[in-house]
Design an enzyme around this catalytic site. Structure first.
Site, PDB file in Angstrom:
ATOM      1  N   THR A  88      -5.641  45.822  79.929  1.00 41.76           N
ATOM      2  CA  THR A  88      -4.303  45.887  79.348  1.00 41.76           C
ATOM      3  C   THR A  88      -3.980  47.295  78.874  1.00 41.76           C
ATOM      4  OG1 THR A  88      -4.645  43.595  78.652  1.00 41.76           O
ATOM      5  CG2 THR A  88      -2.742  44.721  77.734  1.00 41.76           C
ATOM      6  N   TYR A 127     -17.908  42.172  80.397  1.00 37.78           N
ATOM      7  CA  TYR A 127     -16.581  41.642  80.715  1.00 37.78           C
ATOM      8  C   TYR A 127     -16.662  40.975  82.075  1.00 37.78           C
ATOM      9  CZ  TYR A 127     -11.425  41.724  81.162  1.00 37.78           C
ATOM     10  OH  TYR A 127     -10.094  41.399  81.307  1.00 37.78           O
ATOM     11  N   LYS A 131     -16.999  39.052  77.085  1.00 36.51           N
ATOM     12  CA  LYS A 131     -15.588  38.690  77.190  1.00 36.51           C
ATOM     13  C   LYS A 131     -15.468  37.819  78.428  1.00 36.51           C
ATOM     14  CE  LYS A 131     -10.878  40.405  77.747  1.00 36.51           C
ATOM     15  NZ  LYS A 131      -9.999  41.590  77.983  1.00 36.51           N
ATOM     16  N   VAL A 182     -10.525  38.125  72.776  1.00 37.23           N
ATOM     17  CA  VAL A 182      -9.950  39.435  73.071  1.00 37.23           C
ATOM     18  C   VAL A 182      -8.638  39.128  73.777  1.00 37.23           C
ATOM     19  CG1 VAL A 182     -10.213  41.646  74.238  1.00 37.23           C
ATOM     20  CG2 VAL A 182     -12.220  40.503  73.276  1.00 37.23           C
TER      21      VAL A 182
END
EC number: 4.3.3.7
Length: 308
Positions: free
Chosen positions: A53, A141, A169, A209
């Protein structure tokens, strides 16, 4: 009754923060500091900088470091600041990790190497080498929808043996796999898909997150807190209230609508960098409806017409 969860090494509510740009596409460090301060003042106890993001594929290494330092200066004494350092090149990832450590980051987010689709042995070597390169705690992640490669449960268990690999994540959407790993490791799982936060909490995750947390951090924190104190009905009510933004923010790429939401709220964000494109008027109108349905009322006057 309270719900017992494992420790949350990076906090409970983290926002995958956008990277604010000026109208001409330059890095907006003042805007980044203001946005980081707003986020921490509104329910976030952690921030992830230069993640997906944060448009990390379109920011330079120097921009990433300058952004990290600006956010640390603004909120580093009040929140956990995690630097996104993942690339599809192990050497480059290590360089970014070491720069982040030198800048003062509190932890590292390391995404699965993308495009090259390494085998599981390659993932093991990659993550271990990055974790060996600094003294910072690492959040893996796992987002195969973007990277093309999932971290298999058996690989995750082996990675958990590394003392600095402490969290995940999880944007895989495979609850069976997540449950299997949670039952066999001490890894702290964070939802990487906002709509799955409450379901993941139910199987042992510790937080999120998020992306809608740019403007719904307080409400998301309240949902997590309700679940942790055993108020499952209260947590479910908040989950259902937030569903319009949990889904609405992702009608197109999340950062596009995250920046549109920030404009609607009168907060720093600015445009996205190519090859992304800013939200259309129709997308912004639908997003405003989603935000209102989820309880947001603090719309900035004339925000729909403003750009940057």
């Amino acid at each position: 009754m309270t719900t017992s969860l494992r420790p949350a090494p990076f906090g409970r509510v983290l926002t995958a923060m956008v990277t604010p740009f000026t109208a001409d596409g330059a890095l907006d460090l003042d805007g980044a500091a203001r946005l980081a301060t707003y986020l921490v003042d509104h329910g976030n106890d952690g921030l992830v900088i230069s993640g997906t993001t944060g448009e990390s594929p379109t920011t330079t290494d120097d921009e990433k470091e300058r952004l990290l330092r600006a956010v640390l200066d603004a909120v580093g004494d009040r929140a956990t600041v995690v630097a996104g350092v993942g690339t599809n090149d192990t050497r480059h990832t290590i360089e970014l990790a070491q720069r982040a450590e030198k800048a003062g980051a509190h932890g590292l987010l390391v995404v699965t190497p993308y495009y090259s689709k390494p085998p599981q042995a390659g993932l093991l070597a990659h993550f271990r080498q990055v974790a060996d390169a600094t003294g910072l705690p690492v959040m893996l992640y796992d987002i195969p929808g973007r990277t093309g490669t999932a971290i298999e449960p058996e690989t995750m268990v082996r990675l958990a043996e590394h003392e600095r690999i402490v969290a995940v994540k999880d944007a895989k959407g495979d609850f069976e796999a997540s449950s299997w790993v949670l039952a066999r490791t001490d890894l702290a799982y964070y939802s990487g898909d906002d709509k799955n936060t409450l379901p993941l909490l139910a199987i042992g995750a510790v937080g999120v997150v998020g992306v809608p947390t740019h403007v719904f951090g307080t409400q998301t924190g309240a949902m997590i807190a309700a679940y942790l104190r055993g108020d499952v009905d209260g947590a479910l009510a908040l989950h259902r209230q937030l569903l319009p933004v949990f889904t609405g923010f992702f009608r197109t790429q999340g950062v596009i609508l995250a920046k549109a939401a920030l404009r609607l709220a009168g907060l720093p964000g600015g445009p996205v960098r190519p090859p992304l494109v800013d939200a259309t008027a129709e997308q912004v109108a639908r997003l405003r409806e989603d935000m209102a349905a989820a309880g947001f009322t603090e719309f900035a006057e004339g925000a729909e017409e403003r750009r940057g």
